[in-house]
Motif scaffolding. Structure first.
Motif, PDB file in Angstrom:
ATOM      1  N   ARG A   1       9.105   6.063  83.929  1.00 38.14           N
ATOM      2  CA  ARG A   1       9.776   6.780  85.019  1.00 38.14           C
ATOM      3  C   ARG A   1       9.837   5.872  86.245  1.00 38.14           C
ATOM      4  O   ARG A   1       9.042   6.028  87.191  1.00 38.14           O
ATOM      5  CB  ARG A   1       9.023   8.077  85.380  1.00 38.14           C
ATOM      6  CG  ARG A   1       9.043   9.177  84.346  1.00 38.14           C
ATOM      7  CD  ARG A   1      10.431   9.777  84.156  1.00 38.14           C
ATOM      8  NE  ARG A   1      10.400  10.914  83.254  1.00 38.14           N
ATOM      9  CZ  ARG A   1      10.408  10.832  81.918  1.00 38.14           C
ATOM     10  NH1 ARG A   1      10.452   9.648  81.323  1.00 38.14           N
ATOM     11  NH2 ARG A   1      10.376  11.919  81.174  1.00 38.14           N
TER      12      ARG A   1
ATOM     13  N   CYS B   1      15.255   4.530  88.955  1.00 33.71           N
ATOM     14  CA  CYS B   1      16.045   4.643  87.719  1.00 33.71           C
ATOM     15  C   CYS B   1      17.511   4.953  88.031  1.00 33.71           C
ATOM     16  O   CYS B   1      17.817   5.900  88.753  1.00 33.71           O
ATOM     17  CB  CYS B   1      15.467   5.735  86.824  1.00 33.71           C
ATOM     18  SG  CYS B   1      16.368   5.864  85.263  1.00 33.71           S
TER      19      CYS B   1
ATOM     20  N   CYS C   1      13.123   8.752  77.962  1.00 29.60           N
ATOM     21  CA  CYS C   1      12.498   7.468  78.269  1.00 29.60           C
ATOM     22  C   CYS C   1      10.991   7.657  78.327  1.00 29.60           C
ATOM     23  O   CYS C   1      10.506   8.727  78.697  1.00 29.60           O
ATOM     24  CB  CYS C   1      13.008   6.927  79.610  1.00 29.60           C
ATOM     25  SG  CYS C   1      12.383   5.250  79.956  1.00 29.60           S
TER      26      CYS C   1
ATOM     27  N   GLY D   1      18.083   5.745  79.701  1.00 29.44           N
ATOM     28  CA  GLY D   1      16.900   6.004  78.909  1.00 29.44           C
ATOM     29  C   GLY D   1      16.328   4.746  78.211  1.00 29.44           C
ATOM     30  O   GLY D   1      16.712   3.635  78.503  1.00 29.44           O
TER      31      GLY D   1
ATOM     32  N   LYS E   1       9.433  -3.752  83.318  1.00 31.76           N
ATOM     33  CA  LYS E   1       9.289  -3.049  84.596  1.00 31.76           C
ATOM     34  C   LYS E   1       8.078  -3.566  85.379  1.00 31.76           C
ATOM     35  O   LYS E   1       6.941  -3.550  84.888  1.00 31.76           O
ATOM     36  CB  LYS E   1       9.162  -1.543  84.348  1.00 31.76           C
ATOM     37  CG  LYS E   1      10.419  -0.963  83.706  1.00 31.76           C
ATOM     38  CD  LYS E   1      11.688  -1.383  84.429  1.00 31.76           C
ATOM     39  CE  LYS E   1      12.943  -0.882  83.752  1.00 31.76           C
ATOM     40  NZ  LYS E   1      14.134  -1.681  84.070  1.00 31.76           N
TER      41      LYS E   1
ATOM     42  N   ASN F   1      13.472  -1.334  77.907  1.00 31.25           N
ATOM     43  CA  ASN F   1      12.454  -1.715  78.889  1.00 31.25           C
ATOM     44  C   ASN F   1      11.379  -2.628  78.285  1.00 31.25           C
ATOM     45  O   ASN F   1      10.444  -3.023  78.987  1.00 31.25           O
ATOM     46  CB  ASN F   1      11.837  -0.472  79.544  1.00 31.25           C
ATOM     47  CG  ASN F   1      11.164   0.465  78.545  1.00 31.25           C
ATOM     48  OD1 ASN F   1      10.636   0.023  77.516  1.00 31.25           O
ATOM     49  ND2 ASN F   1      11.156   1.769  78.839  1.00 31.25           N
TER      50      ASN F   1
ATOM     51  N   SER G   1      19.630   5.876  85.808  1.00 28.52           N
ATOM     52  CA  SER G   1      20.136   6.895  84.878  1.00 28.52           C
ATOM     53  C   SER G   1      19.150   8.073  84.889  1.00 28.52           C
ATOM     54  O   SER G   1      18.529   8.375  83.884  1.00 28.52           O
ATOM     55  CB  SER G   1      20.335   6.317  83.477  1.00 28.52           C
ATOM     56  OG  SER G   1      19.159   5.666  83.031  1.00 28.52           O
TER      57      SER G   1
ATOM     58  N   THR H   1      18.611  10.601  82.179  1.00 32.29           N
ATOM     59  CA  THR H   1      18.038  10.240  80.878  1.00 32.29           C
ATOM     60  C   THR H   1      16.524  10.097  80.966  1.00 32.29           C
ATOM     61  O   THR H   1      15.865   9.956  79.945  1.00 32.29           O
ATOM     62  CB  THR H   1      18.606   8.906  80.352  1.00 32.29           C
ATOM     63  OG1 THR H   1      18.162   7.850  81.207  1.00 32.29           O
ATOM     64  CG2 THR H   1      20.119   8.929  80.296  1.00 32.29           C
ATOM     65  N   SER H   2      16.002  10.076  82.168  1.00 34.29           N
ATOM     66  CA  SER H   2      14.564   9.840  82.316  1.00 34.29           C
ATOM     67  C   SER H   2      13.901  11.012  83.051  1.00 34.29           C
ATOM     68  O   SER H   2      13.251  11.849  82.427  1.00 34.29           O
ATOM     69  CB  SER H   2      14.323   8.524  83.059  1.00 34.29           C
ATOM     70  OG  SER H   2      14.974   8.525  84.318  1.00 34.29           O
TER      71      SER H   2
END
Ligand code: SF4
Length: 256
Positions: A49, A53, A46, A89, A133, A116, A55, A58-59
């Motif tokens: 950050r 998050c 990703c 991600g 975000k 995102n 997940s 994934t980040s």
């Protein structure tokens, strides 16, 4: 726009490929298609950050095994579902996401991309599920990643710099059937949501019923704290409330 994934290269197949963190079948838990059986392809990596998050792997700590796009399509076909959700991600950091989406569309799948909203690509996307975000997502030393122990490093500055790309956001809303899904931590987020919506709507129409407010929280306990006020805000502003069905059903279990 800066695009970084930080996924270990490992054994990468020849040709179009993606780093896959997990691939599974479940019910879509969020947004206008919540409750629909779907195959989820979660890519690693990703460019942001968020401290909350959901997940983390994934980040903050991207983990995935490279898989050829053709092999991913074969894995999807093992399930009896008509909907496929490409998520992360941030899946659109990967050029091969386009190839995968085109292959899935050619086989008749309905494709949703969870993004995102900082990257626009031309691809076979039936529903762009865009989650811009807000400043409340930015990590700080006092607000480190939830559920992990990675130091925040220079991410407060990088996340704040990159979390909104208004041109990419407008292009996604213009080119695809879109839902704008905001993770809401509290009443104080609304001014920023309204301001961002106004900027998007200067260029493209977004109906109120495609603006979704989603309570922040990756556990039932946390959602119990946040959902009430977010439901009130949806009613007050005429936007849509979206549950996090997978959390309600399975709490924070993986592959849900
Ligand atoms: S944009 Fe999505 S995947 Fe990336 S850090 Fe934020 S919540 Fe996680």
């Amino acid at each position: 726009m800066p695009v970084t994934s930080h996924v270990e290269e490992g054994e990468r197949p020849e040709g179009p490929a993606l780093p896959v963190n997990e691939l599974f079948c479940s019910l879509q838990g969020e947004g206008i298609l919540n409750g629909v059986p779907s195959v989820f392809i979660r890519t690693a990596g990703c460019n942001l950050r968020c401290w909350f998050c959901d997940s983390y792997h994934t980040s903050w700590e991207p983990t995935g095994a490279w898989d050829a796009v053709d092999a991913i399509v074969e894995r999807v076909a093992e399930y009896d579902a008509e909907h496929v959700v490409l998520t992360g991600g941030e899946p659109l950091i990967h050029e091969s996401a386009v190839h995968l989406l085109d292959e899935l569309a050619a086989r008749g799948y309905h494709t949703t991309v969870e993004t995102n909203g900082t990257i626009h690509r031309e691809a076979s996307i039936d529903l762009a599920s865009v989650s811009p975000k807000l400043s409340s997502s930015t990590p700080t030393p006092e607000r480190p990643p939830a559920g992990g122990d990675e130091p925040v490093g220079d991410w407060p500055e990088r996340h704040e710099r990159d979390r909104i790309d208004i041109d990419a956001l407008r292009a996604l809303c213009r080119d695809y059937d879109t839902q704008l899904k905001f993770v809401v931590t509290g009443r104080e987020d609304m001014a920023e949501i309204e301001s961002l919506l106004a900027r998007v709507r200067e260029a493209v129409a977004v109906p109120d019923d495609r603006v979704l407010l989603m309570p922040e929280g990756t556990t039932r306990e946390r959602l119990a704290e946040t959902r009430g006020v977010v439901a009130e805000l949806a009613l007050e502003h005429g936007y849509r409330y979206t549950p996090r069905l997978h959390v309600d059903l399975w709490n924070d279990a993986p592959e849900t």
